[in-house]
Design an enzyme around this catalytic site. Structure first.
Site, PDB file in Angstrom:
ATOM      1  N   GLY A 255       0.840  -1.201   0.000  1.00  0.00           N
ATOM      2  CA  GLY A 255       0.000   0.000   0.000  1.00  0.00           C
ATOM      3  C   GLY A 255       0.874   1.250   0.000  1.00  0.00           C
ATOM      4  O   GLY A 255       2.106   1.169   0.113  1.00  0.00           O
ATOM      5  N   ASP A 256       0.228   2.415  -0.189  1.00  0.00           N
ATOM      6  CA  ASP A 256       0.926   3.708  -0.167  1.00  0.00           C
ATOM      7  C   ASP A 256       2.044   3.803  -1.206  1.00  0.00           C
ATOM      8  O   ASP A 256       3.075   4.429  -0.967  1.00  0.00           O
ATOM      9  CB  ASP A 256       1.530   3.997   1.219  1.00  0.00           C
ATOM     10  CG  ASP A 256       0.494   3.879   2.309  1.00  0.00           C
ATOM     11  OD1 ASP A 256      -0.616   4.382   2.118  1.00  0.00           O
ATOM     12  OD2 ASP A 256       0.802   3.274   3.361  1.00  0.00           O
ATOM     13  N   GLU A 257       1.839   3.192  -2.355  1.00  0.00           N
ATOM     14  CA  GLU A 257       2.891   3.211  -3.383  1.00  0.00           C
ATOM     15  C   GLU A 257       2.874   4.498  -4.200  1.00  0.00           C
ATOM     16  O   GLU A 257       3.620   4.633  -5.170  1.00  0.00           O
ATOM     17  CB  GLU A 257       2.716   2.023  -4.345  1.00  0.00           C
ATOM     18  CG  GLU A 257       2.918   0.665  -3.719  1.00  0.00           C
ATOM     19  CD  GLU A 257       1.607   0.057  -3.227  1.00  0.00           C
ATOM     20  OE1 GLU A 257       0.588   0.778  -3.207  1.00  0.00           O
ATOM     21  OE2 GLU A 257       1.606  -1.126  -2.850  1.00  0.00           O
TER      22      GLU A 257
ATOM     23  N   LYS B 152      -0.021   5.531  -5.655  1.00  0.00           N
ATOM     24  CA  LYS B 152      -0.946   5.224  -6.757  1.00  0.00           C
ATOM     25  C   LYS B 152      -1.744   6.457  -7.127  1.00  0.00           C
ATOM     26  O   LYS B 152      -2.037   6.687  -8.281  1.00  0.00           O
ATOM     27  CB  LYS B 152      -1.921   4.110  -6.351  1.00  0.00           C
ATOM     28  CG  LYS B 152      -1.259   2.788  -6.068  1.00  0.00           C
ATOM     29  CD  LYS B 152      -2.263   1.742  -5.652  1.00  0.00           C
ATOM     30  CE  LYS B 152      -2.848   1.969  -4.273  1.00  0.00           C
ATOM     31  NZ  LYS B 152      -1.906   1.769  -3.162  1.00  0.00           N
ATOM     32  N   GLY B 153      -2.123   7.244  -6.088  1.00  0.00           N
ATOM     33  CA  GLY B 153      -2.995   8.398  -6.310  1.00  0.00           C
ATOM     34  C   GLY B 153      -2.433   9.321  -7.367  1.00  0.00           C
ATOM     35  O   GLY B 153      -3.149   9.770  -8.260  1.00  0.00           O
ATOM     36  N   LYS B 154      -1.122   9.583  -7.284  1.00  0.00           N
ATOM     37  CA  LYS B 154      -0.543  10.536  -8.224  1.00  0.00           C
ATOM     38  C   LYS B 154      -0.568  10.005  -9.655  1.00  0.00           C
ATOM     39  O   LYS B 154      -0.969  10.715 -10.573  1.00  0.00           O
ATOM     40  CB  LYS B 154       0.892  10.878  -7.840  1.00  0.00           C
ATOM     41  CG  LYS B 154       1.431  11.970  -8.733  1.00  0.00           C
ATOM     42  CD  LYS B 154       2.908  12.152  -8.602  1.00  0.00           C
ATOM     43  CE  LYS B 154       3.601  11.524  -9.778  1.00  0.00           C
ATOM     44  NZ  LYS B 154       5.035  11.799  -9.776  1.00  0.00           N
TER      45      LYS B 154
ATOM     46  N   ASN C 128     -10.275   3.572   4.137  1.00  0.00           N
ATOM     47  CA  ASN C 128      -8.987   3.176   4.707  1.00  0.00           C
ATOM     48  C   ASN C 128      -7.855   3.556   3.751  1.00  0.00           C
ATOM     49  O   ASN C 128      -6.690   3.459   4.101  1.00  0.00           O
ATOM     50  CB  ASN C 128      -8.931   1.670   5.015  1.00  0.00           C
ATOM     51  CG  ASN C 128      -9.348   0.813   3.832  1.00  0.00           C
ATOM     52  OD1 ASN C 128      -9.978   1.305   2.907  1.00  0.00           O
ATOM     53  ND2 ASN C 128      -9.018  -0.454   3.878  1.00  0.00           N
ATOM     54  N   ALA C 129      -8.213   3.972   2.541  1.00  0.00           N
ATOM     55  CA  ALA C 129      -7.197   4.435   1.593  1.00  0.00           C
ATOM     56  C   ALA C 129      -6.957   5.920   1.824  1.00  0.00           C
ATOM     57  O   ALA C 129      -7.812   6.614   2.368  1.00  0.00           O
ATOM     58  CB  ALA C 129      -7.688   4.200   0.169  1.00  0.00           C
ATOM     59  N   GLY C 130      -5.809   6.393   1.418  1.00  0.00           N
ATOM     60  CA  GLY C 130      -5.534   7.828   1.520  1.00  0.00           C
ATOM     61  C   GLY C 130      -4.593   8.209   0.400  1.00  0.00           C
ATOM     62  O   GLY C 130      -3.399   7.977   0.502  1.00  0.00           O
ATOM     63  N   HIS C 131      -5.136   8.736  -0.688  1.00  0.00           N
ATOM     64  CA  HIS C 131      -4.288   9.081  -1.826  1.00  0.00           C
ATOM     65  C   HIS C 131      -4.037  10.583  -1.835  1.00  0.00           C
ATOM     66  O   HIS C 131      -4.950  11.372  -2.011  1.00  0.00           O
ATOM     67  CB  HIS C 131      -4.973   8.673  -3.146  1.00  0.00           C
ATOM     68  CG  HIS C 131      -5.182   7.196  -3.270  1.00  0.00           C
ATOM     69  ND1 HIS C 131      -6.033   6.616  -4.161  1.00  0.00           N
ATOM     70  CD2 HIS C 131      -4.620   6.172  -2.593  1.00  0.00           C
ATOM     71  CE1 HIS C 131      -5.993   5.301  -4.032  1.00  0.00           C
ATOM     72  NE2 HIS C 131      -5.150   5.018  -3.079  1.00  0.00           N
TER      73      HIS C 131
HETATM   74  P1  GDP Z   1      -1.136   6.175  -2.395  1.00  0.00           P
HETATM   75  O1  GDP Z   1      -2.150   5.930  -1.325  1.00  0.00           O
HETATM   76  O2  GDP Z   1      -0.628   4.895  -2.990  1.00  0.00           O
HETATM   77  O3  GDP Z   1      -1.593   7.141  -3.427  1.00  0.00           O
HETATM   78  O4  GDP Z   1       0.108   6.838  -1.699  1.00  0.00           O
HETATM   79  P2  GDP Z   1       0.096   8.115  -0.746  1.00  0.00           P
HETATM   80  O5  GDP Z   1      -0.691   9.192  -1.355  1.00  0.00           O
HETATM   81  O6  GDP Z   1      -0.255   7.712   0.607  1.00  0.00           O
HETATM   82  O7  GDP Z   1       1.616   8.477  -0.692  1.00  0.00           O
HETATM   83  C1  GDP Z   1       2.279   8.954  -1.754  1.00  0.00           C
HETATM   84  C2  GDP Z   1       3.000  10.251  -1.368  1.00  0.00           C
HETATM   85  O8  GDP Z   1       4.100  10.456  -2.206  1.00  0.00           O
HETATM   86  C3  GDP Z   1       2.148  11.481  -1.548  1.00  0.00           C
HETATM   87  O9  GDP Z   1       2.527  12.442  -0.612  1.00  0.00           O
HETATM   88  C4  GDP Z   1       2.514  11.942  -2.949  1.00  0.00           C
HETATM   89  O10 GDP Z   1       2.323  13.304  -3.199  1.00  0.00           O
HETATM   90  C5  GDP Z   1       3.961  11.648  -2.988  1.00  0.00           C
HETATM   91  N1  GDP Z   1       4.507  11.316  -4.292  1.00  0.00           N
HETATM   92  C6  GDP Z   1       3.879  10.664  -5.299  1.00  0.00           C
HETATM   93  N2  GDP Z   1       4.753  10.429  -6.297  1.00  0.00           N
HETATM   94  C7  GDP Z   1       5.947  10.947  -5.905  1.00  0.00           C
HETATM   95  C8  GDP Z   1       7.245  10.987  -6.500  1.00  0.00           C
HETATM   96  O11 GDP Z   1       7.492  10.465  -7.586  1.00  0.00           O
HETATM   97  N3  GDP Z   1       8.221  11.619  -5.774  1.00  0.00           N
HETATM   98  C9  GDP Z   1       8.007  12.184  -4.560  1.00  0.00           C
HETATM   99  N4  GDP Z   1       9.025  12.774  -3.935  1.00  0.00           N
HETATM  100  N5  GDP Z   1       6.787  12.144  -3.972  1.00  0.00           N
HETATM  101  C10 GDP Z   1       5.788  11.524  -4.633  1.00  0.00           C
END
Ligand code: GDP
Length: 500
Positions: free
Chosen positions: A25-27, A29-31, A51-54
């Site tokens: 998790g927290d990879e 993905k959201g971005k 329970n997710a947080g993107h």
């Molecule tokens: P998700 O739940 O899988 O989307 O992951 P999270 O949102 O919890 O965590 C990802 C974090 O990494 C967020 O704060 C994003 O803004 C940040 N992020 C995403 N891609 C990158 C990246 O390529 N580089 C950096 N430095 N931060 C990133």
């Protein structure tokens, strides 16, 4: 019917892409979903709930918002759908809509429809989660596990445990009564349960504040019903595909928190593409399946993490006080002023704390510190083989610069137990905990790559590592993330090592 004759029945050809997390998790993905949403007409959430947080940033990186239930595309004005295998918390969704408004998007509520078959997260499930599972296995305490449990159980004697969104279309008052009844019965059960810590239960009851919570749920539910946002047609997604729409399916959680995970530290829903297909997204329309892995892997909560810095010591450190003790503020104060020394430190907890404080690896919803480790390519290769990705997005590659004082960047390419190689990913806890990784080493780099525009601008050590990783995985590295903003992505243009 064979696939070709099925194709004849497809009216107009839309297609869908899936994005699936392939670690714990927290990879980020959201971005990447946010980036890929540019080409989609609609984004579908097919599993999990709040329970997710993107976390997603605006274009200039000055503001961010954490999305839990709303599909990521809504920030770009795209339609969203919360599909049948999801759970849904109306009150939490309205809190999220407020956050989205503050971020600058006012009409988000009108963009997302919710499947009638999605299950409501009820107060009694939240209570049970906090009272019995939150501390034991490090859940978010939002009722997701009990919600899926009740969905499978359906009834408990006369009690109707599972409530689907569709019920709200028939009789809201009745649904509210069922919820209240479930809550009262749950309190009575937990008060007699010898496994339940009564002090924790009392605190959870006070915090939940059922009267206020029921009022919030009532308002939220009435608004959703009034705006006709609950979708009755079970074939909604395929109808959209038949209309020629391009759909992005956004998986929450991760494959290593599902069938590849170690029980009990797993999630309750299916994040794999199978989870999407069983919501009614036919595989015949599936065009691409992008797995997401973070170059600085993390795990939140408890559970084995083979490449973790400092092993179980970091696990204990991050989970102290249910994860509250070493939170963002604590670590920024502890490591911020002596960052360079900590990044050079041989103490794995200090090193990991310093990297975490610089990379913002704290739970988007819970704020808990995420345990950090080295990149484990073996587990990702296994997931790719098992679930068939067409490409891998490698996120946070810019963060590898923080490893600049180490002798090398190590990547796990196999496992061993007591010095003997093993040829499988252990999914039983005891088995996983006695496993160590076998590493390949790559040159470090000391360059800020966050403004690079193409692979050619990346340090050669990094390009070599990416190409070697791609060859090892047997799957193209579709793109890499080099910063939190949507434009900080470099897409594959060919051999990474030869980029010029
Ligand atoms: P998700 O739940 O899988 O989307 O992951 P999270 O949102 O919890 O965590 C990802 C974090 O990494 C967020 O704060 C994003 O803004 C940040 N992020 C995403 N891609 C990158 C990246 O390529 N580089 C950096 N430095 N931060 C990133």
């Amino acid at each position: 019917m064979c696939p070709n004759s099925f194709l004849l029945f497809m009216k107009k050809l839309g297609s869908w892409k899936g994005v699936v997390g392939t670690q714990h998790g927290d990879e980020a993905k959201g971005k990447i979903v946010d980036v890929l949403a540019d080409e989609a007409d609609e984004v579908v959430r097919y599993n999990g709930a709040n329970n997710a947080g993107h976390k997603i940033y605006n274009t200039d990186g000055s503001r961010s918002v954490v999305l839990s239930q709303a599909p990521s595309g809504v920030l770009k004005g795209k339609r969203g759908f919360i599909a049948a295998n999801s759970l849904f918390s109306p009150s939490a969704y309205f809190e999220e809509l407020e956050r989205i408004k503050k971020f600058g998007v006012d009409n988000a509520i009108h963009l997302t429809r919710i499947a009638t078959q999605a299950s409501l997260i009820q107060p009694h499930q939240r209570l049970r989660d906090v009272a019995l599972a939150k501390e034991a296995i490090g859940t978010t305490g939002r009722g997701i596990g009990p919600g899926y449990g009740d969905r499978a159980m359906r009834t408990h004697g006369e009690r109707q445990l599972d409530l689907r969104m569709g019920v709200l279309l028939e009789d809201t008052q009745k649904a509210m009564r069922i919820m209240q009844n479930n809550y009262d019965a749950e309190v009575a059960l937990l008060e007699r349960d010898p496994e339940c810590d009564q002090k924790r239960l009392k605190a959870a009851i006070a915090k939940l504040n059922i009267k206020d919570l029921m009022a919030q749920e009532f308002d939220a539910i009435n608004t959703l019903v009034g705006l006709e946002l609950i979708e009755k047609d079970p074939a909604y997604i395929v109808r959209r595909l038949q209309q020629g729409m391009n759909i992005l399916a956004e998986g929450a959680q991760s494959l290593y928190l599902a069938n590849l995970g170690t029980t009990p530290y797993i999630t309750s829903s299916d994040p794999s593409v199978g989870g999407a297909i069983s919501c009614g997204m036919p595989w015949q329309y599936l065009k691409e399946l992008i797995f997401v892995a973070k170059s600085i892997p993390t795990r939140v909560g408890k559970g084995p993490f083979i490449t973790e810095y400092g092993g179980s010591a970091q696990e204990a450190y991050c989970m102290e006080d249910e994860g509250d003790k070493h939170n963002r503020a604590y670590e920024q104060a502890a490591y911020g002023h002596r960052l360079d020394a900590c990044l050079r430190s041989n103490n794995p907890l200090e090193f990991a704390g310093a990297v975490r404080s610089q990379t913002d690896e704290y739970g988007g919803v819970s704020g808990r510190p995420r345990r950090l480790g080295e990149f484990d390519a073996y587990m990702i290769r296994t997931a790719i083989e098992m679930y068939g990705a067409t490409g891998l997005h490698l996120s946070k590659v810019d963060c590898l610069q923080l490893l600049k004082h180490r002798e090398s960047i190590r990547i796990g390419v196999g496992y061993a137990q007591s010095g003997k190689n093993i040829d499988y990913v252990p999914t039983n806890e005891a088995d996983a905990r006695r496993t160590e990784a076998v590493y390949r080493e790559y040159g470090t780099f000391d360059a800020d790559i966050s403004n690079a525009k193409s692979a050619a601008e990346l340090p050669k050590e990094l390009r070599r590592m990416l190409q070697d990783l791609e060859d090892y995985l047997g799957c193209p590295i579709h793109s890499i993330g080099i910063g939190p903003r949507g434009d900080q992505v470099i897409f594959r243009q060919g051999n990474w090592a030869l980029a010029a």
